[in-house]
Each structure stands twice: as C-alpha cells, then as structure tokens.
Design an enzyme around this catalytic site. Sequence first.
Site, short mmCIF file in Angstrom:
data_model
loop_
_atom_site.label_atom_id
_atom_site.label_comp_id
_atom_site.label_asym_id
_atom_site.label_seq_id
_atom_site.Cartn_x
_atom_site.Cartn_y
_atom_site.Cartn_z
N LYS A 1 0.82 -1.22 0.00
CA LYS A 1 0.00 0.00 0.00
C LYS A 1 0.85 1.26 0.00
CE LYS A 1 -4.42 -1.50 1.75
NZ LYS A 1 -5.41 -1.42 2.80
N LYS B 1 -4.91 -9.35 -7.16
CA LYS B 1 -6.14 -9.58 -6.40
C LYS B 1 -7.25 -8.64 -6.87
CE LYS B 1 -6.29 -7.80 -2.31
NZ LYS B 1 -6.02 -7.37 -0.94
N LYS C 1 -11.02 -3.22 -4.34
CA LYS C 1 -11.84 -2.02 -4.40
C LYS C 1 -11.01 -0.82 -4.84
CE LYS C 1 -13.01 -3.21 -0.18
NZ LYS C 1 -13.44 -3.23 1.22
P1 TYM Z 1 -10.76 -5.35 3.08
O1 TYM Z 1 -11.73 -4.24 3.32
O2 TYM Z 1 -9.65 -5.14 2.13
O3 TYM Z 1 -11.53 -6.64 2.61
C1 TYM Z 1 -12.67 -7.11 3.31
C2 TYM Z 1 -12.69 -8.63 3.32
O4 TYM Z 1 -12.76 -9.14 1.97
C3 TYM Z 1 -11.69 -10.04 1.74
N1 TYM Z 1 -11.23 -9.86 0.35
C4 TYM Z 1 -11.13 -10.84 -0.56
N2 TYM Z 1 -11.39 -12.16 -0.49
C5 TYM Z 1 -11.19 -12.90 -1.62
N3 TYM Z 1 -10.75 -12.36 -2.79
C6 TYM Z 1 -10.48 -11.04 -2.90
N4 TYM Z 1 -10.07 -10.52 -4.05
C7 TYM Z 1 -10.67 -10.22 -1.75
N5 TYM Z 1 -10.51 -8.89 -1.51
C8 TYM Z 1 -10.85 -8.69 -0.22
C9 TYM Z 1 -10.62 -9.66 2.73
O5 TYM Z 1 -9.75 -10.73 3.02
C10 TYM Z 1 -11.44 -9.25 3.94
O6 TYM Z 1 -11.80 -10.37 4.71
N6 TYM Z 1 -7.81 -5.17 7.09
C11 TYM Z 1 -9.11 -5.59 6.62
C12 TYM Z 1 -10.27 -5.01 7.38
C13 TYM Z 1 -10.25 -5.21 8.87
C14 TYM Z 1 -10.52 -6.42 9.55
C15 TYM Z 1 -10.45 -6.09 10.93
C16 TYM Z 1 -10.83 -7.71 9.13
C17 TYM Z 1 -10.02 -4.25 9.80
N7 TYM Z 1 -10.14 -4.79 11.03
C18 TYM Z 1 -10.64 -7.06 11.90
C19 TYM Z 1 -11.00 -8.69 10.12
C20 TYM Z 1 -10.92 -8.35 11.48
C21 TYM Z 1 -9.26 -5.15 5.17
O7 TYM Z 1 -8.67 -4.20 4.74
O8 TYM Z 1 -10.17 -5.86 4.48
#
Ligand code: TYM
Length: 347
Positions: free
Chosen positions: A122, A209, A212
């Site tokens: 990032k 990947k 968003k």
């Molecule tokens: P984020 O917002 O990037 O993504 C949210 C969730 O979606 C999953 N994900 C995917 N799974 C499969 N294929 C993909 N291409 C894909 N893109 C995203 C992510 O693995 C995630 O589960 N750091 C985290 C948010 C967070 C969080 C937490 C998660 C903050 N605090 C506490 C769990 C527990 C994040 O940026 O996810």
Amino acid sequence: MSDAMPVYTGPERILSGMQPTGGLHIGNYLGALKHWVRLQEGAADCFYCVVDMHAITVAHDPAELPGRVRSAAAAYIAAGVDPDRSAVFAQSAVPAHAELAWIFQCVARLGWLERMTQFKDKAGKDAERASVGLFTYPVLQAADILIYKATHVPVGEDQKQHLELSRDIAARFNRDFGGGEAVLPLPEPVIPPSGAGARIMSLKDGTAKMSKSDPSDNSRINLHDDADTIARKIKKAKTDAEPLPATTAELDARPEARNLVGLYAALTGISAQAVLDEHAGQGFGAFKPALAEIAVQFIAPIAGEYARLIADPAEIDRVLTRGAERARAAADPVIAQVRERVGYWKA
Ligand code: TYM
C-alpha cells in the site's frame, strides 16, 4: 517459553470488518461476507464492523465517509447479515478500539510490523510519506478483534498475515500482563479453502487480487452491478486463446482462465475440476456467457436488496446506532480488564 502457557477458556465469538472503500465486490463476498452470514447461524455472538478508522489511514474526503460507511453496512445486510442477530456498527463509534490499539502499539514490536507485506504494497515506493497510521494499521486490526475477545475471524486469504500478528500480540499481552492467565484468546482466521473464494483475482489481470482500490471498475464485479454491467465485464475479462482444459493442473500456467473457472466454482459451490468436467474443450466465447449467467443470478437479489436498503439511510443509521450500543456493551468490560492489567491509574 514454557509449554505450560494457559489456555483461553472464554466463549466463542466472531468478529470481522471491511473497509468502506466504495462498493463491495464479489471477492469480498466469496472471501468473507458469505462466511459471516454462515457463522451467524451458530451460537456465538457476531460483531461485524465497518472499519472507518482504517479508512482514514490514506487520503479521504470527510464529506464522503459517512455515506461510504452506510453503503458498506447496507451491503452487509443485503448479502444476508441479520442486524437483529449480529451487531453491525462503525468501528469509530466504539472508542475502545482506539484505546486498546494504543496499548497494543506498546505490546507489538517494530520488527513484527516491518514484516507486514500489505503495508509495503500500500505504501509503495514512497513509504516515507505514508501515514504512521498506515504502518500501525494491523495493530488497530488486532484491537478490533481482541476488544471483543473474538476467537474466530472470517476473512479472505490476504488477511492471514494480519491475523498472525493479532495472535502474536495476544500471546505477548498474556505473557506480559496475564499474571498466569490467558486474558485474551489467540484468534483463529476462518479462511475459505483455496479455490473456493479465498482469493478472487482481477478480471483484467489474473495475477492481481480483485480490489476495491483498483482504478478500473472493469477489474471487478460489484455486489451492486446490474445484469448488463456484469455480462459486459465478464465479456471483456482478460483471457487466453486456448479452450478450457480437462484438468485443473493445466490451469496452473493460465492465471486468467484459472480465475474465471474458480469464480464459476465458488459461485456454484462445486469444485474447479467439476467445472472443467462440464466445460472442457469450450472456448471463452461459450464459457463467458455461462459464467455471466451464473454471476447475474447470484448477484441480482443482493443488488436488489442493496438498492432498497440504500434508499432509506435513516433505517441504516438506526441499525448502526443499535449495533454500536451492543458493541460498546461488549467492549466495556474488556477494556476495563485490560486497563487494570497494564496498571493504568484508577480514579
Ligand atoms: P478489506 O476491506 O480489504 O476486505 C474485506 C474482506 O474481503 C476479503 N477480500 C477478498 N477475499 C477474496 N478475494 C479477494 N479478491 C478479496 N478482496 C478482499 C478480505 O480478506 C477481507 O476479509 N484489514 C481488513 C479489514 C479489517 C478487519 C479487521 C478484518 C479491519 N479490522 C478485523 C477482520 C478483522 C481489510 O482491509 O479488508
């Protein structure tokens, strides 16, 4: 360390969260959201937050953030999260996340954070200019989980390293402040098996990947896309000129083909091999419309429900208020216990 580390004996609890960055996509659904919905059927309390505090680690428009939070919450509910069963809330509405994050910043070691690959991705080449918050981002994530003493965290594969850090922080906290007791659980990631949605790739590049933050909307299928948009995006998806092979091993060197087959498999709940058994020998001219039909069938009800929910922001706000109350009630005794364990002055 002795192997007589005490074992956590508290109840099972589920927590997860997503960043409110535009709409959610099918990778978010198959990697995580689908499993949030499944896990709320069990007996454990579920906490599903929209991580707006993580969203401000990069440049953002304050005027847009509340709308993005509402939009993410609406997507959770449209996908099947039941706000009567699970607490749906904004992270920033529960100040104990930030309070625990500070304590964890004093527990985590610099070397642990320097190993985090997501920060490197990032921050890019100009890491000196990244916010300090982007660097300590995974510490806040550990606090999100452990402020509820969550034992299980449904996420996609890309979050695995952050979950390992959360476990390291919990273990170190217990060692330094537990007084012989496992005050915090070591949270377990709940990640779908690979090939069943753990990591959905971009429609434009089978080695990146689906995300968003990709500037091209054609790289992803959003949960709010209409049927024509989905069909067009799949039609334009990058592929190669070969027909589909007979075995999954032959997909190894064909990342785009493997991704589309994987998407078909994850959406229909069958294995990638079963997809090939049905479609081997077909070119993408035939396979893509079949995949588009499945994707449309799958997303249309979610998109419809999302449109209905987002038209009534006051109702989403009520859900978020109620969810925050429940979350604060669960977080209060944990932060009180942690404050006492680290020896904070008590009025
Ligand atoms: P984020 O917002 O990037 O993504 C949210 C969730 O979606 C999953 N994900 C995917 N799974 C499969 N294929 C993909 N291409 C894909 N893109 C995203 C992510 O693995 C995630 O589960 N750091 C985290 C948010 C967070 C969080 C937490 C998660 C903050 N605090 C506490 C769990 C527990 C994040 O940026 O996810």
